[in-house]
Design an enzyme around this catalytic site. Structure first.
Site, PDB file in Angstrom:
ATOM      1  N   LYS A 199      -1.745  39.533-101.009  1.00  0.00           N
ATOM      2  CA  LYS A 199      -3.049  38.979-100.616  1.00  0.00           C
ATOM      3  C   LYS A 199      -3.523  37.899-101.570  1.00  0.00           C
ATOM      4  O   LYS A 199      -4.170  36.944-101.163  1.00  0.00           O
ATOM      5  CB  LYS A 199      -4.098  40.090-100.502  1.00  0.00           C
ATOM      6  CG  LYS A 199      -3.858  40.980 -99.298  1.00  0.00           C
ATOM      7  CD  LYS A 199      -5.105  41.749 -98.919  1.00  0.00           C
ATOM      8  CE  LYS A 199      -4.883  42.527 -97.624  1.00  0.00           C
ATOM      9  NZ  LYS A 199      -5.964  43.427 -97.294  1.00  0.00           N
TER      10      LYS A 199
ATOM     11  N   LYS B 247       4.619  42.929 -90.814  1.00  0.00           N
ATOM     12  CA  LYS B 247       3.960  44.079 -90.181  1.00  0.00           C
ATOM     13  C   LYS B 247       2.828  43.612 -89.262  1.00  0.00           C
ATOM     14  O   LYS B 247       2.248  42.548 -89.499  1.00  0.00           O
ATOM     15  CB  LYS B 247       3.479  45.085 -91.228  1.00  0.00           C
ATOM     16  CG  LYS B 247       2.265  44.661 -91.979  1.00  0.00           C
ATOM     17  CD  LYS B 247       1.693  45.777 -92.856  1.00  0.00           C
ATOM     18  CE  LYS B 247       0.444  45.192 -93.481  1.00  0.00           C
ATOM     19  NZ  LYS B 247      -0.204  45.927 -94.476  1.00  0.00           N
TER      20      LYS B 247
ATOM     21  N   LYS C 258      -4.222  42.938 -88.910  1.00  0.00           N
ATOM     22  CA  LYS C 258      -5.461  42.297 -88.445  1.00  0.00           C
ATOM     23  C   LYS C 258      -5.571  40.886 -88.960  1.00  0.00           C
ATOM     24  O   LYS C 258      -6.275  40.064 -88.399  1.00  0.00           O
ATOM     25  CB  LYS C 258      -6.693  43.027 -89.004  1.00  0.00           C
ATOM     26  CG  LYS C 258      -6.719  44.483 -88.779  1.00  0.00           C
ATOM     27  CD  LYS C 258      -7.951  45.119 -89.433  1.00  0.00           C
ATOM     28  CE  LYS C 258      -7.578  46.455 -90.028  1.00  0.00           C
ATOM     29  NZ  LYS C 258      -8.580  47.453 -90.040  1.00  0.00           N
TER      30      LYS C 258
END
Ligand code: TYM
Length: 342
Positions: free
Chosen positions: A120, A205, A208
């Site tokens: 991230k 994966k 969202k």
């Protein structure tokens, strides 16, 4: 301090829609465990990780309504607020308090190794928020606060759970004075759906945060959208193999077969026994129909609930009250163990 009956705790960030990866990787297990655990005298706590959501840029105006919507989605999936405690972190200050107490025990090196932090933050570590870095310590507080025995999650959260165990073990060792302040929790990961992958890229994966809506099935998608997303899912030109070994090196095919197996409650071998030798022209419509069959009752319940703001707020108020009471003894024990007078 480990409770004999099971104490199950898990959370989800209230950002974006609930997608098929969340459902098959985690929420379906939350629902299953709710029955078994209640029958054995245990307790399930499921929460909206709204404090975690502020670790990334977010829109304050949307966070509260996204939290409420996620409550509606969980109830639509089968979480029963009468049997399980449903709450949001922001209404239970003990989560943030315990995180601070655990910050003294967690090590920089441990957090630096977290793959989610590396993914991230990317190349912009200097510009990432401190909350993003210490996020796993808050996650440890989430579970350690309740003497949790089991945490149903997808594969991507296993590393965070390992860290929670490391923090608990070090805290018990350094400050427990011979007794266990915290229980070491075990993850529960469904083998058939540990990691549901993107429909556009079998190496990423389902998430969202993926910019492409076509990469994921949302639990709120209508039947046409679901069929279209499955039809357009990336595949290869080969027919399906007769045995699981034939899926090696074919991540997209492997993912679609795994999704079918998880939805149908059967094994990959059984799915291939039925569809082996057939092309995606036959398999994709069958998968799309199965998805619609499973998801349409959930999306109907969600649509009926999502507008009832008073009812959703009442679920959170009630659950938060119960969570605050359950959290209090462990928080008090942690303050005392550290020599903090209050
Ligand atoms: P979150 O909100 O990203 O995801 C919620 C749950 O869904 C699972 N999941 C998946 N499982 C299989 N395949 C996928 N593609 C997939 N995508 C998501 C996740 O593993 C998770 O179980 N940090 C957590 C929230 C959290 C938490 C906690 C979880 C905060 N505190 C304490 C457990 C215990 C998160 O961001 O999950």
């Amino acid at each position: 301090m480990r409770p004999t009956p099971m104490r199950v705790v898990s959370g989800i960030q209230p950002t974006g829609n609930l997608h098929l990866g969340n459902y098959l990787g985690a929420i379906r297990n939350w629902v299953r465990m709710q029955d078994d655990v209640a029958a054995s005298g245990g307790q399930c706590l499921y929460f909206l990780a709204d404090l975690h959501a502020i670790s990334m840029p977010h829109d304050p105006a949307e966070l509260a309504s996204a939290t409420r919507e996620m409550v509606a989605a969980l109830v639509a999936c089968g979480i029963d607020p009468q049997r399980s405690i449903v709450f949001n972190q922001a209404q239970v200050p003990a989560h943030a308090e315990l995180q601070w107490l655990l910050n003294g025990t967690a090590r920089m090196g441990w957090l630096n190794r977290m793959t989610q932090w590396k993914d991230k933050a990317g190349k912009n570590r200097e510009g990432a928020s401190i909350a993003l870095f210490t996020y796993p310590v808050l996650q440890a507080a989430d579970v350690l606060l309740y003497q949790t025995t089991h945490v149903p999650v997808g594969d991507d959260q296993k590393q965070h759970l390992e860290l929670a165990r490391d923090i608990a073990a070090k805290f018990n060792n350094d400050f427990g004075g011979g007794s266990e302040v915290f229980t070491l929790p075990d993850p529960i990961v469904p083998p058939e759906a540990a990691r549901i992958m993107s429909l556009r890229d079998g190496a990423a994966k389902m998430s969202k945060s993926d910019l492409s809506e076509m990469s994921r099935i949302n639990l709120t998608d209508d039947a046409d959208t679901v069929m279209q997303k499955v039809r357009k899912a990336k595949t290869d030109p080969e027919p399906l193999p007769a045995e699981a070994a034939g899926l090696e090196g074919r991540p997209e095919a492997q993912n679609l077969v795994a999704i079918y197996a998880a939805l149908a409650g059967t094994s990959v071998a059984d799915v291939l026994a039925r569809f082996g030798g057939q092309g995606f022209g036959a398999f994709k419509p069958a998968l799309g129909e199965l998805l619609v069959e499973v998801l349409s009752p959930i999306s109907a319940r969600f649509n009926a609930l999502r507008g009832d703001r008073a009812a959703l707020d009442a679920i959170l108020a009630d659950g938060s009250g119960k969570a605050r009471a359950l959290a209090a003894p462990t928080l008090t024990a942690a303050y005392a163990a550290l020599g903090l007078a209050r």
